[in-house]
Design a protein around this motif. Structure first.
Motif, PDB file in Angstrom:
ATOM      1  N   LEU A 119       4.663   0.674   1.173  1.00 20.97           N
ATOM      2  CA  LEU A 119       5.057  -0.291   2.193  1.00 20.97           C
ATOM      3  C   LEU A 119       4.351  -1.614   1.957  1.00 20.97           C
ATOM      4  O   LEU A 119       3.345  -1.665   1.247  1.00 20.97           O
ATOM      5  CB  LEU A 119       4.675   0.238   3.587  1.00 20.97           C
ATOM      6  N   GLY A 120       4.866  -2.666   2.574  1.00 22.90           N
ATOM      7  CA  GLY A 120       4.186  -3.938   2.457  1.00 22.90           C
ATOM      8  C   GLY A 120       5.064  -5.080   2.908  1.00 22.90           C
ATOM      9  O   GLY A 120       6.063  -4.878   3.609  1.00 22.90           O
ATOM     10  N   TRP A 121       4.660  -6.270   2.511  1.00 22.00           N
ATOM     11  CA  TRP A 121       5.476  -7.452   2.772  1.00 22.00           C
ATOM     12  C   TRP A 121       5.120  -8.532   1.779  1.00 22.00           C
ATOM     13  O   TRP A 121       4.107  -8.469   1.095  1.00 22.00           O
ATOM     14  CB  TRP A 121       5.292  -7.967   4.199  1.00 22.00           C
ATOM     15  N   TRP A 140       0.847  -1.186   0.000  1.00 26.32           N
ATOM     16  CA  TRP A 140       0.000   0.000   0.000  1.00 26.32           C
ATOM     17  C   TRP A 140       0.884   1.238   0.000  1.00 26.32           C
ATOM     18  O   TRP A 140       2.063   1.157   0.344  1.00 26.32           O
ATOM     19  CB  TRP A 140      -0.944   0.003   1.203  1.00 26.32           C
ATOM     20  N   ALA A 161       4.993   6.978   0.856  1.00 22.77           N
ATOM     21  CA  ALA A 161       5.823   5.790   1.090  1.00 22.77           C
ATOM     22  C   ALA A 161       5.028   4.549   0.700  1.00 22.77           C
ATOM     23  O   ALA A 161       3.887   4.391   1.128  1.00 22.77           O
ATOM     24  CB  ALA A 161       6.230   5.708   2.560  1.00 22.77           C
ATOM     25  N   THR A 189       9.855  -7.837   4.562  1.00 23.10           N
ATOM     26  CA  THR A 189       9.162  -6.545   4.564  1.00 23.10           C
ATOM     27  C   THR A 189       9.720  -5.681   3.438  1.00 23.10           C
ATOM     28  O   THR A 189      10.883  -5.794   3.033  1.00 23.10           O
ATOM     29  CB  THR A 189       9.319  -5.821   5.909  1.00 23.10           C
ATOM     30  N   LEU A 190       8.872  -4.806   2.905  1.00 24.20           N
ATOM     31  CA  LEU A 190       9.223  -3.970   1.758  1.00 24.20           C
ATOM     32  C   LEU A 190       8.931  -2.514   2.077  1.00 24.20           C
ATOM     33  O   LEU A 190       7.906  -2.205   2.692  1.00 24.20           O
ATOM     34  CB  LEU A 190       8.389  -4.384   0.538  1.00 24.20           C
ATOM     35  N   ALA A 191       9.839  -1.643   1.667  1.00 24.20           N
ATOM     36  CA  ALA A 191       9.607  -0.205   1.852  1.00 24.20           C
ATOM     37  C   ALA A 191      10.214   0.537   0.668  1.00 24.20           C
ATOM     38  O   ALA A 191      11.323   0.215   0.222  1.00 24.20           O
ATOM     39  CB  ALA A 191      10.233   0.289   3.156  1.00 24.20           C
ATOM     40  N   ARG A 192       9.478   1.509   0.128  1.00 25.67           N
ATOM     41  CA  ARG A 192      10.016   2.334  -0.948  1.00 25.67           C
ATOM     42  C   ARG A 192       9.609   3.782  -0.710  1.00 25.67           C
ATOM     43  O   ARG A 192       8.429   4.115  -0.673  1.00 25.67           O
ATOM     44  CB  ARG A 192       9.485   1.855  -2.300  1.00 25.67           C
ATOM     45  N   ASP A 212       1.164   5.055   1.544  1.00 23.59           N
ATOM     46  CA  ASP A 212       0.554   5.857   2.607  1.00 23.59           C
ATOM     47  C   ASP A 212       0.483   7.332   2.194  1.00 23.59           C
ATOM     48  O   ASP A 212       0.972   7.712   1.124  1.00 23.59           O
ATOM     49  CB  ASP A 212       1.279   5.622   3.936  1.00 23.59           C
TER      50      ASP A 212
END
Lengths: 436, 436
Positions: free
Chosen positions: A117-119, A109, A115, A392-395, A111
């Motif tokens: 985010l997810g997994w 998703w 950002a 976990t994923l973050a961009r 935010d």
């Protein structure tokens, strides 16, 4: 006869504490032996595994015969009766249908700060399942361990199953085939666990090891934990039945005995709000014990660790159940769903008098590998999740970094981690230059 | 300078294996000391905890002052600057928003045979979080451990945080308050872990213990595992950055240093498809090391365990990454999402050059407690799931038992577990009598 406790007795609290605290397991200390075996397998690989198999299982193997060949598996499976095969197939199908529903979903998703985010869930690449030899060589355990791994998407799934004197259980091989197992090695003990964890020339290492075993296997699993993942170290089996008077005492008696017959250290408990019913169940247990095949084991378990606890009402039963945190909980009462909602800590709940615990051991669908020794307070039965892991994923976008980066930098500075702060600062400075 | 490896070198395979196999941690063997401390706390409770705290932390406490009072916490929190407070609040809010999405759902369904199956998630009742004292007393770790517990619905959440010589970090107390922690005990070491696991007159026992700590704390957690649940035993931190030439070498340099500055045993790796860029990053690291506050630690880590690996293309980078199974993976490439899909084993992935790993340490939202030492092959970072457990549910109707009971009975007989079979048989006979 087992102990009788009554919550109205003045010494109930102390006796209940003693029941909870009873040390049922007396595992021999085999840690040094196991450490030596693991070191030997790490140093000498196949040669060590073959020697130890010759020594402990009286079986001479070669690297070529370490695993059952497809032809051997085919021949063994052909020995299984059509009725046993049909039962095993139905069990596999029902266990698979239950576990498929456990597959978690990936999420992603963005935010309000921009950002993303997810997994993401991915399976372990290779898993090894230990299957004990001899009396405790249970095809149902093969299904319960291997199907969750198969459902999770584990690419390589192998079994180590010792065959002392060359004797194997064809149902174990059939269960392995039904559950998509790639290879079955006829080795056991700490040497099998070491081979799975560290690999040999013939046996490629795995990432996760599950399955029950004796004290040597348990100690070896503890030792290789960290190098590979392991499931729980299971203790002796337990059942708590909460039953009101509207039950056939004989049904409850055989339910209690179905755990007691596993092991002299197993524990079978009955909680009821009717003292006469409690006595009737105890009498029914004695009667069944007269003829039960495993009466020596079941009788010792029931005599040493069994108990009948009389409570004022079912709310009291639920509260005691949470202190016990049983592996298996049978609710043989008029409103089992309602009582179930009053319970927080249990590995598996069997609702109503038509659901004997043995249904869950074989064919219900839920897993029969469950937390023992009060560990249902903090752990769960085996599931698909045990063969998955989450990344976990973050961009961040430049805008997201501008929004939340300064707070990260400030926290880094407050923790005296300057380079952490600089990794954010360097990027923020570029943004402040206005070139991005 | 770190090692330089190139996948086209003839000795690459051996050097890469050596890099993967390098033993970075040299934990002292404190197991006997820890066993004695745990036994002492079990035997003497508060008295042992107070004596050990006086001895190791040079702090005289009483049962009444073991925990910070609400007034003390209020006073300490008031010392936090508005800027630090705002940063911590933003972090708490973002971490909570991420972890709320991890809450799994209960399920219940009725299958074609009439069996109602499902499961239910419940929180552990009480959790204890260990927070190291001194330099490694990180408020961010308080948030990362306590918020998942709070989101899971843990009823009682306590912290043990030693305060050597009485010195405490007000940000730790503020983080505890933001994360809904009930009580903060100013005790540490193996004695704190023992008190959490077994309880004392003042400290009620918990069901799950998480959080980082020194060798004594790690050994104590291993020892109490089984009595309570624990999180992973974390090793030194690691980062792998995969970057192409379209990056500022200085950004990548500070990203590498942000792990290296944690610990001399930390490991920072760069994989790039451009040898000149790799050399530029290494030069940028050297330049940053000239002035970095923690240059002694970061320099030792980079020199001893750092590496720059030159690959032919990014597909090769992804394959090497899976062999490393890094705790943190930064993908500073044009298509980070595409490259991410080629990776299977990583604790956390940071996508694109605007996502420095430090964002994930503090404020991104995902947890910063992640699997180290290649354990991302089989385990995941800390999450809400670590504070939940699953109870499986099964309810048979007479019709469902008639449909699947005979197969259960047959399997029980095949495993020589007669009472298991009888518990089904007794009910089937009633059905066959036609009275139900």
């Amino acid at each position: 006869m087992p102990q009788f406790l009554d919550t109205t007795d003045p010494d109930f609290a102390a006796r209940f504490d003693a029941l909870l605290g009873a040390k049922r397991e007396d595992a021999p200390d085999v840690d040094e032996t196991v450490a030596a075996i693991i070191a030997d397998v790490r140093a000498r690989g196949d040669a060590a595994v073959l020697e130890l198999t010759a020594k402990f299982d009286r079986l001479e193997l070669t690297p070529e015969t370490l695993a059952f060949s497809p032809e051997e598996i085919e021949a063994e499976c052909a020995r299984v009766s059509p009725e046993d095969r049909a039962a095993l197939e139905l069990a596999a199908q029902r266990i698979r249908a239950y576990h498929v529903r456990q597959m978690p979903e990936d999420q992603s998703w963005t935010d309000p700060d921009g950002a993303t985010l997810g997994w993401r869930w991915t399976p372990v690449s290779a898993a090894g399942l230990y299957v004990p030899g001899g009396l405790a060589s249970y095809p149902s355990s093969v299904l319960m361990n291997a199907i969750p791994a198969q459902v999770a998407g584990v690419k390589r799934l192998v079994i180590c199953a010792p065959t002392p004197d060359g004797v194997c259980n064809p149902l174990v091989l059939l269960a392995a085939r039904l559950a998509g197992v790639d290879t079955v090695y006829r080795i056991g003990g700490a040497q099998a666990i070491a081979a799975l964890a560290y690999g040999t020339a013939t046996i490629a290492p795995v990432d996760k090891i599950t399955g029950p075993g004796n004290a040597f296997v348990a100690a070896a699993k503890r030792r290789v934990f960290g190098k590979v993942g392991i499931d729980m170290i299971a203790g002796p089996s337990e059942i708590l039945v909460i039953a009101d008077r509207n039950n056939d005492p004989d049904w409850i008696a055989v339910d209690l005995l179905s755990q007691a017959e596993h092991d002299e250290s197993a524990q079978s408990l009955l909680i009821t709000d009717d003292a006469a019913f409690g006595r009737a169940v105890a009498a029914a247990v004695e009667k069944r014990l007269e003829t039960l095949e495993r009466r020596v084991i079941a009788g010792a378990s029931w005599r040493d660790y069994g108990a009948v606890i009389i409570v004022r009402d079912l709310a009291e039963a639920a509260a005691l159940s949470d202190r016990i945190a049983p592996e298996h909980l049978e609710l043989c009462v008029d409103d089992p769903d309602g009582l179930s909602r009053m319970v927080t800590h249990a590995g598996a709940i069997f609702l109503g008098q038509w659901t004997p615990e043995a249904i869950g051991d074989y064919i219900g669908g839920p897993n029969h590998v469950l937390p023992t020794a009060r560990s249902a307070r903090f752990s769960s039965g085996l599931s698909v999740m045990d063969f998955l892991k989450r990344t976990t994923l973050a961009r961040m976008t430049p805008e997201a970094l501008r929004a939340i980066g300064p707070a990260a930098e400030r926290l880094a500075i407050s923790e005296s981690l300057e380079a952490h702060g600089l990794s954010v600062r360097a990027r923020l400075e570029r943004l402040n230059e206005g070139t991005e």
